[in-house]
Design a protein around this motif. Structure first.
Motif, short mmCIF file in Angstrom:
data_model
loop_
_atom_site.label_atom_id
_atom_site.label_comp_id
_atom_site.label_asym_id
_atom_site.label_seq_id
_atom_site.Cartn_x
_atom_site.Cartn_y
_atom_site.Cartn_z
N SER A 42 0.84 -1.19 0.00
CA SER A 42 0.00 0.00 0.00
C SER A 42 0.88 1.25 0.00
O SER A 42 1.76 1.41 0.83
CB SER A 42 -0.90 0.01 1.23
N LEU A 43 0.64 2.12 -0.95
CA LEU A 43 1.39 3.36 -1.06
C LEU A 43 0.50 4.58 -0.84
O LEU A 43 0.71 5.64 -1.42
CB LEU A 43 2.06 3.45 -2.43
N GLY A 44 -0.52 4.41 -0.04
CA GLY A 44 -1.46 5.50 0.19
C GLY A 44 -2.46 5.59 -0.94
O GLY A 44 -3.13 4.63 -1.26
N GLY A 45 -2.53 6.75 -1.57
CA GLY A 45 -3.49 6.94 -2.65
C GLY A 45 -2.93 6.68 -4.03
O GLY A 45 -3.61 6.87 -5.03
N VAL A 46 -1.68 6.21 -4.11
CA VAL A 46 -1.04 5.99 -5.40
C VAL A 46 -1.24 4.53 -5.83
O VAL A 46 -0.94 3.61 -5.07
CB VAL A 46 0.48 6.31 -5.33
N ASP A 47 -1.76 4.34 -7.02
CA ASP A 47 -1.99 3.00 -7.56
C ASP A 47 -0.97 2.74 -8.67
O ASP A 47 -1.05 3.32 -9.74
CB ASP A 47 -3.41 2.89 -8.09
#
Length: 96
Positions: A65-70
């Motif tokens: 998981s990188l926060g809101g970055v996909d």
């Protein structure tokens, strides 16, 4: 046999464009640039989602998981490029 490989390469190239279109559409939708209540826009979005989500979902599960970055579309496009290079460099020259 080369005709089949050409078709596979073409399908992979077209799917790359679908992934890019899906990523751009998701940005437009997230920043509320496109009208989400428009039926045509909703149909395009649903079609792009249905074409890309079955392939992107397993990649998303494995990525941290990188926060809101996909980053899953980038990983998928890199995988497609790798597959295309394997076909062009190793399989295609050996087919009669």
């Amino acid at each position: 046999m080369r005709a089949i490989l050409d078709i596979v390469l073409l399908i992979l190239q077209l799917y790359t464009y679908v992934i890019i279109a899906s990523a751009i559409f998701s940005w437009l939708y997230a920043f509320n640039i496109v009208n989400s209540s428009n039926q045509v826009i909703a149909t395009i979005g649903q079609t792009l989602y249905n074409l890309t989500e079955p392939v992107l979902r397993p990649i998303r599960r494995r990525l941290p998981s990188l926060g809101g970055v996909d980053l899953s579309p980038i990983v998928l496009i890199l995988g497609i490029f790798l597959l295309q290079n394997i076909i062009v460099r190793y399989i295609y020259p050996n087919v009669f």
